[in-house]
Design a protein around this motif. Structure first.
Motif, PDB file in Angstrom:
ATOM      1  N   GLY A  23      61.192  97.637 110.843  1.00  0.00           N
ATOM      2  CA  GLY A  23      61.739  98.942 110.501  1.00  0.00           C
ATOM      3  C   GLY A  23      63.253  98.952 110.511  1.00  0.00           C
ATOM      4  O   GLY A  23      63.894  99.595 109.671  1.00  0.00           O
ATOM      5  N   ALA A  24      63.848  98.225 111.461  1.00  0.00           N
ATOM      6  CA  ALA A  24      65.311  98.136 111.510  1.00  0.00           C
ATOM      7  C   ALA A  24      65.850  97.406 110.292  1.00  0.00           C
ATOM      8  O   ALA A  24      66.853  97.824 109.695  1.00  0.00           O
ATOM      9  N   LEU A  25      65.191  96.326 109.901  1.00  0.00           N
ATOM     10  CA  LEU A  25      65.636  95.584 108.723  1.00  0.00           C
ATOM     11  C   LEU A  25      65.596  96.449 107.469  1.00  0.00           C
ATOM     12  O   LEU A  25      66.527  96.434 106.655  1.00  0.00           O
ATOM     13  N   ARG A  26      64.533  97.208 107.302  1.00  0.00           N
ATOM     14  CA  ARG A  26      64.420  98.054 106.114  1.00  0.00           C
ATOM     15  C   ARG A  26      65.464  99.164 106.105  1.00  0.00           C
ATOM     16  O   ARG A  26      66.015  99.508 105.062  1.00  0.00           O
ATOM     17  N   ARG A  27      65.745  99.720 107.276  1.00  0.00           N
ATOM     18  CA  ARG A  27      66.779 100.759 107.321  1.00  0.00           C
ATOM     19  C   ARG A  27      68.148 100.172 106.992  1.00  0.00           C
ATOM     20  O   ARG A  27      68.935 100.777 106.252  1.00  0.00           O
ATOM     21  N   LEU A  28      68.436  98.996 107.513  1.00  0.00           N
ATOM     22  CA  LEU A  28      69.723  98.350 107.228  1.00  0.00           C
ATOM     23  C   LEU A  28      69.844  97.984 105.758  1.00  0.00           C
ATOM     24  O   LEU A  28      70.917  98.117 105.159  1.00  0.00           O
ATOM     25  N   GLU A  29      68.740  97.523 105.160  1.00  0.00           N
ATOM     26  CA  GLU A  29      68.751  97.237 103.721  1.00  0.00           C
ATOM     27  C   GLU A  29      69.038  98.505 102.922  1.00  0.00           C
ATOM     28  O   GLU A  29      69.806  98.483 101.949  1.00  0.00           O
ATOM     29  N   ALA A  30      68.406  99.609 103.316  1.00  0.00           N
ATOM     30  CA  ALA A  30      68.628 100.869 102.602  1.00  0.00           C
ATOM     31  C   ALA A  30      70.066 101.338 102.755  1.00  0.00           C
ATOM     32  O   ALA A  30      70.665 101.863 101.811  1.00  0.00           O
ATOM     33  N   GLN A  31      70.642 101.143 103.935  1.00  0.00           N
ATOM     34  CA  GLN A  31      72.031 101.542 104.150  1.00  0.00           C
ATOM     35  C   GLN A  31      72.973 100.740 103.263  1.00  0.00           C
ATOM     36  O   GLN A  31      73.964 101.273 102.753  1.00  0.00           O
ATOM     37  N   SER A  32      72.676  99.468 103.070  1.00  0.00           N
ATOM     38  CA  SER A  32      73.546  98.634 102.231  1.00  0.00           C
ATOM     39  C   SER A  32      73.456  99.018 100.761  1.00  0.00           C
ATOM     40  O   SER A  32      74.347  98.682  99.976  1.00  0.00           O
ATOM     41  N   PRO A  62      63.776 104.796 104.172  1.00  0.00           N
ATOM     42  CA  PRO A  62      63.302 103.989 105.298  1.00  0.00           C
ATOM     43  C   PRO A  62      62.766 104.820 106.444  1.00  0.00           C
ATOM     44  O   PRO A  62      61.884 104.375 107.182  1.00  0.00           O
ATOM     45  N   ASP A  63      63.285 106.042 106.611  1.00  0.00           N
ATOM     46  CA  ASP A  63      62.813 106.879 107.711  1.00  0.00           C
ATOM     47  C   ASP A  63      61.417 107.427 107.439  1.00  0.00           C
ATOM     48  O   ASP A  63      60.589 107.511 108.354  1.00  0.00           O
ATOM     49  N   ALA A  64      61.148 107.766 106.191  1.00  0.00           N
ATOM     50  CA  ALA A  64      59.804 108.222 105.845  1.00  0.00           C
ATOM     51  C   ALA A  64      58.800 107.084 106.012  1.00  0.00           C
ATOM     52  O   ALA A  64      57.691 107.276 106.542  1.00  0.00           O
ATOM     53  N   ALA A  65      59.177 105.887 105.564  1.00  0.00           N
ATOM     54  CA  ALA A  65      58.302 104.729 105.728  1.00  0.00           C
ATOM     55  C   ALA A  65      58.098 104.410 107.202  1.00  0.00           C
ATOM     56  O   ALA A  65      56.996 104.037 107.622  1.00  0.00           O
ATOM     57  N   TRP A  66      59.147 104.577 107.997  1.00  0.00           N
ATOM     58  CA  TRP A  66      59.051 104.329 109.436  1.00  0.00           C
ATOM     59  C   TRP A  66      58.080 105.298 110.093  1.00  0.00           C
ATOM     60  O   TRP A  66      57.215 104.885 110.877  1.00  0.00           O
TER      61      TRP A  66
END
Length: 243
Positions: free
Chosen positions: A167-176, A217-221
């Motif tokens: 989940g952290a990786l996906r959020r960081l990818e979305a932020q980038s 990413p937050d919805a997926a999380w």
């Protein structure tokens, strides 16, 4: 030079025996904290002996009197970051197990998003540190009173932590990708797609309209975490599976 185990389990507050030569200008703890500050600002590439020496007002060679190598330094940094984590709610608390596990997952995802350099530290020696062992002990206690044996408890914790890492990786990818202009690529992409992959186009358009972007990413999380809890429920609510 001090052994890595000795550095991990050091006591910076202990005066220790008198030393010959000039008094040290800093402590291993201050060196490690300064390295963490460099990583927080610029990622692991920013953590160089030269940059650390400049931050501490030391010569590069003097840094090696506190830590043996950059590899050891990364282990020490990760362990200190884990030591600083807030303690999760344990099984001794009256809150439902779902709430405890949910908080456990959120705390780990938040830590990795705040200090993403931790995702790049893969040295197995991190598990030898006091901060990492204390974190493991506290997080195992989240599953107290649920009928799990030791192996099942370890597996349940690993399951949650692996999901938090993903989940952290996906959020960081979305932020980038936040600076990308998705509207600017939508029209030329549609021209290339034509009538191909209709399901992907339909679902992607619906989800994109819902999330106001290509991915949330937050919805997926939130969706995934509830499925993790649902997956643990038959085990935790029935006293653990038979192996």
């Amino acid at each position: 030079m001090p052994d890595l185990i000795d550095l991990l389990w050091r006591d910076d507050s202990a005066a220790g025996p008198a030393r010959r030569g000039p008094r040290r200008r800093t402590t291993p703890g201050e060196v490690i904290s300064s390295a963490i500050a460099l990583a927080d600002d610029g990622g692991l590439p920013a953590v160089t002996v030269r940059a650390l020496a400049q931050r501490l007002g030391l010569t590069p060679m003097a840094v090696y009197t506190y830590v043996n190598s950059r590899e050891d330094l990364l282990v020490l940094m990760a362990d200190l970051a884990y030591m600083r984590m807030p303690a999760p709610v344990s099984g001794g608390d009256a809150s439902p197990w779902r709430d405890r596990v949910r908080c456990l997952a959120h705390d780990n995802r938040d830590l990795l998003c705040a200090q993403p350099w931790l995702l790049e530290v893969h040295d197995p020696r991190v598990v030898l540190g006091p901060g990492t062992i204390a974190k493991y002990d506290r997080e195992l206690a989240v599953f107290d009173g649920l009928g799990l044996d030791d192996v099942q408890r370890d597996a349940a914790l690993s399951f949650v932590l692996d999901f938090a890492m993903a989940g952290a990786l996906r959020r960081l990818e979305a932020q980038s990708a936040e600076g990308l202009d998705w509207d600017a690529v939508a029209t030329p992409l549609a021209g290339h797609l034509g009538d191909r992959h209709p399901l992907a186009q339909q679902v992607g358009a619906t989800a994109g309209a819902e999330f106001d972007g290509a991915y949330d990413p937050d919805a997926a999380w939130r969706f995934g975490l509830e499925r993790v809890l649902d997956g643990l429920a038959p085990i935790l609510e029935q006293g653990g599976p038979s192996r």
